[in-house]
Design an enzyme around this catalytic site. Structure first.
Site, PDB file in Angstrom:
ATOM      1  N   CYS A 339       6.944   5.284   3.925  1.00  0.00           N
ATOM      2  CA  CYS A 339       8.365   5.573   4.109  1.00  0.00           C
ATOM      3  C   CYS A 339       8.689   6.807   4.958  1.00  0.00           C
ATOM      4  O   CYS A 339       9.557   6.710   5.828  1.00  0.00           O
ATOM      5  CB  CYS A 339       9.113   5.604   2.785  1.00  0.00           C
ATOM      6  SG  CYS A 339       8.141   5.979   1.361  1.00  0.00           S
ATOM      7  N   ARG A 368      -4.326   6.746  -1.800  1.00  0.00           N
ATOM      8  CA  ARG A 368      -3.803   7.496  -2.936  1.00  0.00           C
ATOM      9  C   ARG A 368      -4.964   7.857  -3.827  1.00  0.00           C
ATOM     10  O   ARG A 368      -5.757   6.998  -4.209  1.00  0.00           O
ATOM     11  CB  ARG A 368      -2.795   6.657  -3.740  1.00  0.00           C
ATOM     12  CG  ARG A 368      -1.592   6.281  -2.904  1.00  0.00           C
ATOM     13  CD  ARG A 368      -0.608   5.454  -3.698  1.00  0.00           C
ATOM     14  NE  ARG A 368       0.438   4.984  -2.802  1.00  0.00           N
ATOM     15  CZ  ARG A 368       1.471   4.240  -3.186  1.00  0.00           C
ATOM     16  NH1 ARG A 368       1.593   3.881  -4.449  1.00  0.00           N
ATOM     17  NH2 ARG A 368       2.376   3.851  -2.313  1.00  0.00           N
ATOM     18  N   GLN A 386       0.037  -2.520   1.796  1.00  0.00           N
ATOM     19  CA  GLN A 386       1.089  -3.305   1.166  1.00  0.00           C
ATOM     20  C   GLN A 386       1.772  -4.191   2.196  1.00  0.00           C
ATOM     21  O   GLN A 386       1.717  -3.904   3.391  1.00  0.00           O
ATOM     22  CB  GLN A 386       2.158  -2.376   0.591  1.00  0.00           C
ATOM     23  CG  GLN A 386       1.671  -1.404  -0.440  1.00  0.00           C
ATOM     24  CD  GLN A 386       2.777  -0.445  -0.846  1.00  0.00           C
ATOM     25  OE1 GLN A 386       3.398   0.193  -0.004  1.00  0.00           O
ATOM     26  NE2 GLN A 386       3.024  -0.348  -2.135  1.00  0.00           N
ATOM     27  N   ASP A 388       4.576  -3.946   3.061  1.00  0.00           N
ATOM     28  CA  ASP A 388       5.604  -2.928   2.875  1.00  0.00           C
ATOM     29  C   ASP A 388       6.676  -3.038   3.954  1.00  0.00           C
ATOM     30  O   ASP A 388       6.369  -3.319   5.108  1.00  0.00           O
ATOM     31  CB  ASP A 388       4.908  -1.560   2.992  1.00  0.00           C
ATOM     32  CG  ASP A 388       5.796  -0.424   2.528  1.00  0.00           C
ATOM     33  OD1 ASP A 388       6.782  -0.685   1.826  1.00  0.00           O
ATOM     34  OD2 ASP A 388       5.481   0.728   2.884  1.00  0.00           O
ATOM     35  N   HIS A 390      10.814  -1.285   4.952  1.00  0.00           N
ATOM     36  CA  HIS A 390      11.971  -0.483   4.582  1.00  0.00           C
ATOM     37  C   HIS A 390      13.192  -1.032   5.278  1.00  0.00           C
ATOM     38  O   HIS A 390      13.128  -1.430   6.434  1.00  0.00           O
ATOM     39  CB  HIS A 390      11.737   0.983   4.941  1.00  0.00           C
ATOM     40  CG  HIS A 390      10.636   1.586   4.130  1.00  0.00           C
ATOM     41  ND1 HIS A 390       9.353   1.711   4.602  1.00  0.00           N
ATOM     42  CD2 HIS A 390      10.619   2.043   2.852  1.00  0.00           C
ATOM     43  CE1 HIS A 390       8.596   2.233   3.654  1.00  0.00           C
ATOM     44  NE2 HIS A 390       9.327   2.446   2.586  1.00  0.00           N
ATOM     45  N   LYS A 470      14.347   1.402  -9.409  1.00  0.00           N
ATOM     46  CA  LYS A 470      13.600   0.331  -8.766  1.00  0.00           C
ATOM     47  C   LYS A 470      13.536  -0.900  -9.629  1.00  0.00           C
ATOM     48  O   LYS A 470      13.694  -0.841 -10.847  1.00  0.00           O
ATOM     49  CB  LYS A 470      12.186   0.808  -8.439  1.00  0.00           C
ATOM     50  CG  LYS A 470      11.408   1.269  -9.655  1.00  0.00           C
ATOM     51  CD  LYS A 470       9.990   1.705  -9.272  1.00  0.00           C
ATOM     52  CE  LYS A 470       9.224   2.120 -10.514  1.00  0.00           C
ATOM     53  NZ  LYS A 470       7.821   2.419 -10.262  1.00  0.00           N
ATOM     54  N   HIS A 516      13.185   0.476  -0.238  1.00  0.00           N
ATOM     55  CA  HIS A 516      11.735   0.302  -0.128  1.00  0.00           C
ATOM     56  C   HIS A 516      11.432  -1.025  -0.794  1.00  0.00           C
ATOM     57  O   HIS A 516      11.891  -1.253  -1.912  1.00  0.00           O
ATOM     58  CB  HIS A 516      10.968   1.380  -0.892  1.00  0.00           C
ATOM     59  CG  HIS A 516      11.394   2.781  -0.576  1.00  0.00           C
ATOM     60  ND1 HIS A 516      10.564   3.677   0.033  1.00  0.00           N
ATOM     61  CD2 HIS A 516      12.544   3.440  -0.802  1.00  0.00           C
ATOM     62  CE1 HIS A 516      11.181   4.837   0.161  1.00  0.00           C
ATOM     63  NE2 HIS A 516      12.392   4.723  -0.339  1.00  0.00           N
TER      64      HIS A 516
END
Length: 661
Positions: A339, A368, A386, A388, A390, A470, A516
């Site tokens: 992000c 991570r 991911q 992923d 946005h 979320k 997200h």
RNA sequence: GCCCAUGUGGCUCAGGGGUAGAGCACACCCUUGGUAAGGGUGAGGUCGUGAGUUCGAGUCUCACCAUGGGCUCCA
């Protein structure tokens, strides 16, 4: 005293001259029923009531006996007491804490000067069986709270005393004590009448736990166990547990040659070619959906100046999970999420309201640092990527974007044959950024979207990200442990931290909302959960090898090579097994590899220029024109069907030998 | 990070103070066999790593690493 009426499920009414207990109602119906009674379900209440509970006039009661699945809760509750009693009879210096019923069993947390060993578990189980034979009555007493505190303190049961003091602070004046023989414990119930009503117990495993779940508190020893109404049920449960372990994705990953781990990279999966094939197919699939739903894919850096994460707030809130390195006297970090990078990219060009919503997807690799005890196969790793993306949008576009996300999620999960997902709405955590007003707005936006789409959800209070609330989309693995896959997070905070803006129709600057979102979540975890969901039987489009060509003798080698190329030209993942092994041997191997289609090539097929196929369910289709077969399965793969196109068309009823699968 | 357990050829496992075993996989040879394991021969292991105890350590002790089951954590 006026009479008391109790209504039974068949609407018959039992009348008493006092408030009867559940057991008394059962006795009034018949001695056999009374003997088997384990508790009662009172209409309008969620929990099973103790059979000693007195009923008010007009109560609607369903008596729970061993025949009702709800009785397991009672059995297990009493079994937890039984286990505590057994432990304390063996080791009198062990202190008790709590012992709740959980899915499929129960546990009890003990404070013990000695550490329990696996042999101790057997000892405990033997003691429990011994106590079962003693078959003591379970008696409930109500004690004044002062007496209870004093009694448990004198016994040195400081955890129990602490629980009772908390009850006193809440205004309770008496507490329930359940006695079996000379042993007793604080409890609300429900419990069995006699210990002998527990028919089957099994002590399962040992674990560490913390008092009240806080790692700063005393470390306790938790013993997991289970209990059933008869031995057959227990054996069936233990058998199912073994079966579930067979579909553990870590085992499947090894058996199918999909991925590996090496101590040189804990939490870092190595995807072998076959695993990478699955990984890549998933990306192809998601990219198609991106096209359809108006996402644009970007590629962003892997390593950032730590300054970026100071600005985003991640450094302050998340640094214990980040990887750092120092180069030329500057601090850098591997990105733990995409992000902040996307915020930088957003700012790269001046945005107009016409540019919104701006949906950017990124398969960037993330790192991570996970604490050493938490890794779990592919489901919890230290490096992953991911699906992923946005979404930067205007406030008035938020509802539509949330709705569009949920639609896309449904589409993807349905293609994958995953229907049983659970949605959690996580709200503001204690450690967070942003004002309460902003949190109110974002939490409500999610609630409204779910409500208007009539999607059921559970609220996880306090479990949100530090930057916003979320939705989490959860699935369970083979052992029913829940894992988060998809997520949708509303974020009003990052756009502010990065001073993101767009020019509105009014020619003034406005701040966009940021979403997200991920649907599969991490591809690593998704593959782990999906392997367990499918037991490794992936649909054709995801199967690393879709077709195995098996020659009967060496005479078909050229034919086999020629066919292998035709399959490959049609975009199918096919491989020729030309070893001089017997057909049965090659079939066994392809079967164990869960390859969807085995193509048998013998003299018969060579002569007629056809193929005979064997499905992994053991069914066969003979003498199929090659082109027809290729076209059919190419379509099956392209359309991402869950079932084989030949499922209904097989002409043999030969059943697969499933014993070794 | 915490508690408990585990770590022996690529895989699944046996061996528990006297110097390393099996099956599968792998290589080679024989076999050309029609829907879940044909036969033979062979190669492959400083028993997770490091210290210690011992005349001698896969085997006992300790530390570390990794894995497994939980706990805590999961922006």
């Amino acid at each position: 005293m006026s009479s008391v009426h109790i209504i039974l499920p068949d609407n018959s009414i039992k009348t008493f001259n006092h408030e009867p207990t559940i057991l008394e109602v059962a006795q009034s119906i018949g001695p056999r029923l009374a003997k088997d009674t384990l508790g009662g379900q009172i209409e309008g209440e969620n929990e099973i009531s103790d059979l000693r509970r007195k009923l008010k006039d007009g109560s609607r009661l369903k008596i729970i006996t061993t025949k009702d699945p709800e009785s397991l809760e009672v059995i297990r509750h009493s079994s937890a007491h039984l286990m505590a009693q057994a432990v304390q009879e063996i080791w009198p210096d062990v202190k008790v804490t709590i012992g709740p019923v959980i899915d499929n069993g129960f546990y009890y947390d003990f404070d013990s000067p000695r550490t329990f060993s696996p042999e101790d578990l057997e000892k405990i189980e033997r003691k429990m069986v011994e106590l079962l034979a003693r078959n003591e009555d379970v008696i409930r007493e109500d004690w004044p709270i002062d007496r209870a505190i004093e009694t448990f303190e004198k016994m040195g049961e400081r955890f129990k005393a602490e629980i009772i003091r908390d009850l006193a602070a809440k205004g309770e004046t008496t507490v329930g004590i359940y006695k079996q023989g000379s042993w007793f414990d604080l409890c609300r119930g429900p419990h069995v009448q006699r210990i002998g009503q527990i028919k089957a117990v099994k002590v399962l495993s040992l674990a560490g736990a913390y008092w009240r779940g806080d790692e700063n508190n005393a470390q306790l020893q938790r013993i997991y166990a289970t209990a059933f109404n008869d031995k057959k049920d227990l054996e069936e449960y233990l058998h199912n547990l073994e079966e579930a372990k067979k579909r553990d994705h870590r085992k499947l990953g090894k058996d199918l040659g999909l991925f590996y781990f090496h101590p040189f990279s804990p939490g870092g999966p190595f995807f072998a070619p076959k695993g990478a094939a699955i990984y890549n197919q998933l990306q192809v699939f998601v990219r198609e959906k991106y096209k359809k739903y108006g996402y644009e894919e970007v590629i962003t850096p892997q390593v950032f100046d730590v300054e970026l994460f100071h600005r985003s707030g991640h450094y302050e809130n998340y640094r214990e999970n980040m990887y750092f390195s120092r180069i030329e006297e500057k601090d850098f970090s591997l990105k733990p999420m995409n992000c902040p990078g996307h915020c930088l990219l957003y700012q790269a060009e001046r945005k107009s309201y016409r540019d919104l919503p701006w949906r950017v997807a990124d398969f960037g690799r993330l790192h991570r640092y996970e604490r050493s005890g938490v890794m779990h196969g592919l489901n919890r790793v230290r490096t992953f990527c991911q699906d992923d993306a946005h979404i930067f949008c205007r406030m008035d576009q938020l509802q539509d974007e949330i709705a569009s996300f949920v639609t896309m999620l449904n589409e993807i999960y349905h293609t994958l044959g995953m229907y049983n997902y659970v949605i959690y709405l996580s709200t503001r955590p204690p450690k967070r950024m942003g004002s309460d007003e902003v949190w109110d707005r974002s939490e409500n936006a999610l609630k409204d979207a779910l409500t208007s789409l009539q999607l059921p959800f559970t609220i996880n209070a306090g479990d949100g990200a530090f930057y916003g609330p979320k939705l989490d989309i959860m699935f369970v693995d083979a052992l029913k442990r829940p894992w988060q896959l998809g997520t949708l997070q509303v974020d009003f905070n990052l756009p502010r931290a990065f001073e993101l803006s767009y020019v509105g129709e009014d020619n003034k600057d406005h701040q966009p909302v940021m979403l997200h979102r991920a649907i599969l979540g991490s591809l690593e975890r998704f593959i782990g959960v999906y392997l367990e969901h499918t037991a490794g039987h992936l649909p054709l489009w995801l199967a690393p090898q879709q077709v195995s060509l098996l020659t009967v003798t060496d005479r078909q080698l050229d034919y086999g090579r020629q066919l292998e190329n035709r399959f490959k030209d049609a975009g199918l993942r096919a491989a020729l097994d030309l070893r001089s092994e017997k057909l049965g041997y090659k079939i066994r191997e392809a079967q164990l590899q869960k390859i969807p289609y085995m193509v048998i090539l013998g003299d018969k097929e060579l002569e007629s220029q056809t193929v005979s196929i064997r499905l992994k369910n053991g069914k066969t289709v003979d003498s199929l024109p090659i082109q027809e077969f290729i076209e059919k399965i190419a379509l099956e793969s392209k359309e991402r069907r869950l079932e084989s196109v030949f499922h209904a068309a097989t002409n043999s009823n030969q059943e697969a030998n499933n014993s070794s699968i």
